[in-house]
Design a protein around this motif. Structure first.
Motif, PDB file in Angstrom:
ATOM      1  N   GLY A   1      -0.688  -8.579  -1.054  1.00 20.73           N
ATOM      2  CA  GLY A   1      -0.016  -7.572  -1.881  1.00 20.73           C
ATOM      3  C   GLY A   1       0.418  -6.414  -1.005  1.00 20.73           C
TER       4      GLY A   1
ATOM      5  N   ALA B   1       3.178  -5.437   0.296  1.00 18.51           N
ATOM      6  CA  ALA B   1       4.421  -4.688   0.059  1.00 18.51           C
ATOM      7  C   ALA B   1       4.331  -3.817  -1.194  1.00 18.51           C
ATOM      8  CB  ALA B   1       5.600  -5.650  -0.054  1.00 18.51           C
ATOM      9  N   GLY B   2       3.177  -3.819  -1.839  1.00 21.80           N
ATOM     10  CA  GLY B   2       2.996  -2.991  -3.031  1.00 21.80           C
ATOM     11  C   GLY B   2       2.750  -1.531  -2.650  1.00 21.80           C
ATOM     12  N   ARG B   3       2.708  -0.680  -3.675  1.00 16.72           N
ATOM     13  CA  ARG B   3       2.581   0.754  -3.404  1.00 16.72           C
ATOM     14  C   ARG B   3       1.225   1.096  -2.785  1.00 16.72           C
ATOM     15  NH1 ARG B   3       4.423   2.228  -9.342  1.00 16.72           N
ATOM     16  NH2 ARG B   3       3.447   0.169  -9.579  1.00 16.72           N
TER      17      ARG B   3
ATOM     18  N   PHE C   1       0.471  -9.879   4.126  1.00 16.78           N
ATOM     19  CA  PHE C   1       0.870 -11.071   3.359  1.00 16.78           C
ATOM     20  C   PHE C   1       1.657 -10.544   2.160  1.00 16.78           C
ATOM     21  CE2 PHE C   1       0.638 -14.325   0.183  1.00 16.78           C
ATOM     22  CZ  PHE C   1       0.564 -15.532   0.866  1.00 16.78           C
TER      23      PHE C   1
ATOM     24  N   LYS D   1      10.451  -5.784   2.563  1.00 19.10           N
ATOM     25  CA  LYS D   1      10.062  -4.432   2.122  1.00 19.10           C
ATOM     26  C   LYS D   1       9.185  -3.729   3.167  1.00 19.10           C
ATOM     27  CE  LYS D   1      10.014  -5.546  -2.845  1.00 19.10           C
ATOM     28  NZ  LYS D   1       9.147  -5.779  -4.013  1.00 19.10           N
TER      29      LYS D   1
ATOM     30  N   ALA E   1      -4.796  -6.057  -2.250  1.00 18.63           N
ATOM     31  CA  ALA E   1      -4.295  -4.816  -2.852  1.00 18.63           C
ATOM     32  C   ALA E   1      -3.527  -5.118  -4.129  1.00 18.63           C
ATOM     33  CB  ALA E   1      -3.425  -4.055  -1.851  1.00 18.63           C
TER      34      ALA E   1
ATOM     35  N   THR F   1      -8.888  -5.284  -5.535  1.00 14.09           N
ATOM     36  CA  THR F   1      -8.650  -4.223  -6.505  1.00 14.09           C
ATOM     37  C   THR F   1      -8.963  -4.706  -7.916  1.00 14.09           C
ATOM     38  OG1 THR F   1      -6.352  -4.896  -6.738  1.00 14.09           O
ATOM     39  CG2 THR F   1      -6.790  -3.124  -5.201  1.00 14.09           C
ATOM     40  N   SER F   2      -9.393  -3.784  -8.744  1.00 16.15           N
ATOM     41  CA  SER F   2      -9.496  -4.018 -10.183  1.00 16.15           C
ATOM     42  C   SER F   2      -9.321  -2.651 -10.848  1.00 16.15           C
ATOM     43  CB  SER F   2     -10.842  -4.661 -10.549  1.00 16.15           C
ATOM     44  OG  SER F   2     -10.880  -4.969 -11.935  1.00 16.15           O
ATOM     45  N   SER F   3      -9.609  -2.590 -12.123  1.00 20.05           N
ATOM     46  CA  SER F   3      -9.387  -1.338 -12.847  1.00 20.05           C
ATOM     47  C   SER F   3     -10.688  -0.790 -13.410  1.00 20.05           C
ATOM     48  CB  SER F   3      -8.411  -1.570 -13.996  1.00 20.05           C
ATOM     49  OG  SER F   3      -8.375  -0.428 -14.815  1.00 20.05           O
TER      50      SER F   3
ATOM     51  N   LEU G   1      -8.164  -9.279 -15.083  1.00 18.83           N
ATOM     52  CA  LEU G   1      -8.931  -8.626 -14.009  1.00 18.83           C
ATOM     53  C   LEU G   1     -10.428  -8.885 -14.202  1.00 18.83           C
ATOM     54  CD1 LEU G   1      -7.076  -5.194 -13.592  1.00 18.83           C
ATOM     55  CD2 LEU G   1      -7.127  -7.093 -11.963  1.00 18.83           C
TER      56      LEU G   1
ATOM     57  N   GLY H   1     -10.098   0.918  -9.485  1.00 22.28           N
ATOM     58  CA  GLY H   1      -9.405   2.203  -9.442  1.00 22.28           C
ATOM     59  C   GLY H   1      -9.121   2.722 -10.842  1.00 22.28           C
ATOM     60  N   THR H   2      -9.026   4.045 -10.937  1.00 18.84           N
ATOM     61  CA  THR H   2      -8.587   4.633 -12.199  1.00 18.84           C
ATOM     62  C   THR H   2      -7.058   4.746 -12.172  1.00 18.84           C
ATOM     63  OG1 THR H   2      -9.058   6.406 -13.744  1.00 18.84           O
ATOM     64  CG2 THR H   2      -8.946   7.025 -11.434  1.00 18.84           C
ATOM     65  N   MET H   3      -6.475   5.572 -13.004  1.00 22.51           N
ATOM     66  CA  MET H   3      -5.001   5.607 -13.134  1.00 22.51           C
ATOM     67  C   MET H   3      -4.350   6.049 -11.816  1.00 22.51           C
ATOM     68  SD  MET H   3      -2.880   7.756 -15.951  1.00 22.51           S
ATOM     69  CE  MET H   3      -3.995   7.293 -17.267  1.00 22.51           C
ATOM     70  N   LEU H   4      -3.473   5.196 -11.264  1.00 26.85           N
ATOM     71  CA  LEU H   4      -2.901   5.471  -9.936  1.00 26.85           C
ATOM     72  C   LEU H   4      -1.628   6.301 -10.025  1.00 26.85           C
ATOM     73  CD1 LEU H   4      -3.301   1.924  -8.296  1.00 26.85           C
ATOM     74  CD2 LEU H   4      -4.889   3.864  -8.240  1.00 26.85           C
TER      75      LEU H   4
ATOM     76  N   TYR I   1      -6.715   5.580  -2.850  1.00 29.58           N
ATOM     77  CA  TYR I   1      -7.234   4.257  -3.249  1.00 29.58           C
ATOM     78  C   TYR I   1      -7.262   3.322  -2.034  1.00 29.58           C
ATOM     79  CZ  TYR I   1      -7.764   0.278  -6.569  1.00 29.58           C
ATOM     80  OH  TYR I   1      -8.204  -0.813  -7.297  1.00 29.58           O
TER      81      TYR I   1
HETATM   82  N1  LIG Z   1      -1.350   0.747 -11.470  1.00 30.59           N
HETATM   83  C1  LIG Z   1      -2.478   1.323 -11.812  1.00 30.59           C
HETATM   84  O1  LIG Z   1      -2.529   2.425 -12.410  1.00 30.59           O
HETATM   85  C2  LIG Z   1      -3.784   0.653 -11.461  1.00 30.59           C
HETATM   86  C3  LIG Z   1      -4.974   1.196 -11.942  1.00 30.59           C
HETATM   87  C4  LIG Z   1      -6.170   0.636 -11.535  1.00 30.59           C
HETATM   88  C5  LIG Z   1      -6.191  -0.438 -10.679  1.00 30.59           C
HETATM   89  N2  LIG Z   1      -5.025  -0.986 -10.231  1.00 30.59           N
HETATM   90  C6  LIG Z   1      -5.106  -2.123  -9.291  1.00 30.59           C
HETATM   91  O2  LIG Z   1      -4.405  -1.777  -8.122  1.00 30.59           O
HETATM   92  C7  LIG Z   1      -3.546  -2.846  -7.745  1.00 30.59           C
HETATM   93  C8  LIG Z   1      -2.363  -2.271  -6.998  1.00 30.59           C
HETATM   94  O3  LIG Z   1      -1.637  -1.403  -7.847  1.00 30.59           O
HETATM   95  P1  LIG Z   1      -0.194  -0.879  -7.403  1.00 30.59           P
HETATM   96  O4  LIG Z   1       0.299  -0.020  -8.514  1.00 30.59           O
HETATM   97  O5  LIG Z   1      -0.249  -0.337  -6.017  1.00 30.59           O
HETATM   98  O6  LIG Z   1       0.608  -2.262  -7.393  1.00 30.59           O
HETATM   99  P2  LIG Z   1       2.149  -2.569  -7.112  1.00 30.59           P
HETATM  100  O7  LIG Z   1       2.855  -1.414  -6.475  1.00 30.59           O
HETATM  101  O8  LIG Z   1       2.717  -3.140  -8.374  1.00 30.59           O
HETATM  102  O9  LIG Z   1       2.059  -3.717  -5.996  1.00 30.59           O
HETATM  103  C9  LIG Z   1       1.578  -4.978  -6.261  1.00 30.59           C
HETATM  104  C10 LIG Z   1       2.040  -5.854  -5.103  1.00 30.59           C
HETATM  105  O10 LIG Z   1       1.449  -7.131  -5.281  1.00 30.59           O
HETATM  106  C11 LIG Z   1       2.429  -8.096  -5.010  1.00 30.59           C
HETATM  107  N3  LIG Z   1       2.126  -9.335  -5.710  1.00 30.59           N
HETATM  108  C12 LIG Z   1       2.017  -9.530  -7.056  1.00 30.59           C
HETATM  109  N4  LIG Z   1       1.764 -10.826  -7.304  1.00 30.59           N
HETATM  110  C13 LIG Z   1       1.732 -11.446  -6.108  1.00 30.59           C
HETATM  111  C14 LIG Z   1       1.527 -12.780  -5.721  1.00 30.59           C
HETATM  112  N5  LIG Z   1       1.292 -13.758  -6.614  1.00 30.59           N
HETATM  113  N6  LIG Z   1       1.553 -13.087  -4.403  1.00 30.59           N
HETATM  114  C15 LIG Z   1       1.781 -12.124  -3.462  1.00 30.59           C
HETATM  115  N7  LIG Z   1       1.981 -10.826  -3.775  1.00 30.59           N
HETATM  116  C16 LIG Z   1       1.956 -10.501  -5.082  1.00 30.59           C
HETATM  117  C17 LIG Z   1       3.754  -7.512  -5.469  1.00 30.59           C
HETATM  118  O11 LIG Z   1       4.759  -8.197  -4.768  1.00 30.59           O
HETATM  119  P3  LIG Z   1       6.334  -7.882  -4.867  1.00 30.59           P
HETATM  120  O12 LIG Z   1       6.529  -6.691  -3.974  1.00 30.59           O
HETATM  121  O13 LIG Z   1       6.983  -9.113  -4.359  1.00 30.59           O
HETATM  122  O14 LIG Z   1       6.608  -7.614  -6.327  1.00 30.59           O
HETATM  123  C18 LIG Z   1       3.578  -6.052  -5.074  1.00 30.59           C
HETATM  124  O15 LIG Z   1       4.038  -5.837  -3.745  1.00 30.59           O
HETATM  125  C19 LIG Z   1      -3.224  -3.562  -9.058  1.00 30.59           C
HETATM  126  O16 LIG Z   1      -2.918  -4.927  -8.820  1.00 30.59           O
HETATM  127  C20 LIG Z   1      -4.508  -3.411  -9.832  1.00 30.59           C
HETATM  128  O17 LIG Z   1      -5.393  -4.469  -9.508  1.00 30.59           O
HETATM  129  C21 LIG Z   1      -3.835  -0.461 -10.607  1.00 30.59           C
END
Ligand SMILES: NC(=O)c1ccc[n+]([C@@H]2O[C@H](COP(=O)([O-])OP(=O)(O)OC[C@H]3O[C@@H](n4cnc5c(N)ncnc54)[C@H](OP(=O)(O)O)[C@@H]3O)[C@@H](O)[C@H]2O)c1
Length: 198
Positions: free
Chosen positions: A7, A9-11, A30, A36, A70, A95-97, A123, A142-145, A174
């Motif tokens: 993950g 390339a995610g935030r 990966f 990205k 991630a 990661t989880s919530s 999750l 994590g809590t609200m990101l 985080y």
């Molecule tokens: N958002 C929140 O408020 C929150 C709160 C608590 C915990 N979390 C946890 O934190 C994690 C990260 O959050 P974030 O907001 O940083 O996420 P994000 O920006 O949406 O990034 C998720 C990344 O995972 C990649 N991904 C998704 N499915 C995949 C797969 N099958 N294979 C490979 N890569 C994959 C996505 O790829 P692409 O770039 O190709 O789309 C993206 O780059 C969440 O998954 C969750 O477990 C989030």
């Protein structure tokens, strides 16, 4: 450490890459969309693939000391556990919530579950899979990101409901908590709640 970041390339994932390189780790990314990651310097390698693809994950985990996922979810957990049990590293941080075990504060948690029930159930399933695995796992809830600047501090606890800290957590902080956890053998077999600092 040689760390594979799934993950990447995610935030949050991008912060793990930057901070991991800065800490002196050998970081491999990966990602489904490695384009990205063009601006990221100092990576050891970049693997393109879907984390639900067992062959792609098998190749990527080879030679690593630890994996930081991630991105959460049961399909990704299943692939990682399968590949890592075969021949990969034992250390898996995912990661989880915070909302997964939480019952309080009552209204925000109820609203979060109302809108994100499917994601939280998945999750919870992923957490259970890690806990039932024989890997050296940690779950980082994590809590609200948000994308605010890093504070450089977080509030960590091991309770179902948060014992303090702020409801909002920056993705940079985080990422710091994910790397701290991967480096800390004392957190093996534990699920941490991570909130923003007060
Ligand atoms: N958002 C929140 O408020 C929150 C709160 C608590 C915990 N979390 C946890 O934190 C994690 C990260 O959050 P974030 O907001 O940083 O996420 P994000 O920006 O949406 O990034 C998720 C990344 O995972 C990649 N991904 C998704 N499915 C995949 C797969 N099958 N294979 C490979 N890569 C994959 C996505 O790829 P692409 O770039 O190709 O789309 C993206 O780059 C969440 O998954 C969750 O477990 C989030």
């Amino acid at each position: 450490m040689r760390i594979l970041v799934v993950g990447a390339a995610g935030r949050t994932g991008k912060h793990v890459l930057t901070q991991g390189v800065r800490r002196g780790h050998e970081i491999t990314a990966f990602a489904r969309s490695p384009e990205k990651l063009k601006e990221h310097q100092g990576l050891s390698a970049v693997h393109q693939g879907d984390a639900r693809d067992l062959d792609a994950v098998r190749t990527a985990v080879q030679g690593q000391d630890a994996v930081i996922a991630a991105v959460g979810g049961s399909e990704i957990a299943l692939t990682l556990i399968t590949a890592m049990r075969e021949s990969g590293p034992r250390r898996l941080v995912m990661t989880s919530s915070r909302s997964v075990p939480a019952t309080r504060p009552r209204l925000p948690v109820a609203l979060a579950w109302l809108f994100l029930r499917t994601a939280y159930v998945d999750l919870a399933r992923a957490e259970g899979m890690l806990q039932a695995s024989d890997l050296d796992w940690s779950v980082v809830r994590g809590t609200m990101l948000n994308d605010k600047p890093a504070a450089g501090r977080v509030h960590v606890d091991f309770a179902a409901n948060a014992t303090g800290g702020a409801m909002q957590l920056s993705r940079a902080d985080y990422a710091m908590a994910l790397l701290d956890t991967a480096e800390d053998a004392g957190l093996i077999g534990k699920a941490l709640g991570v909130c923003g600092p007060k």
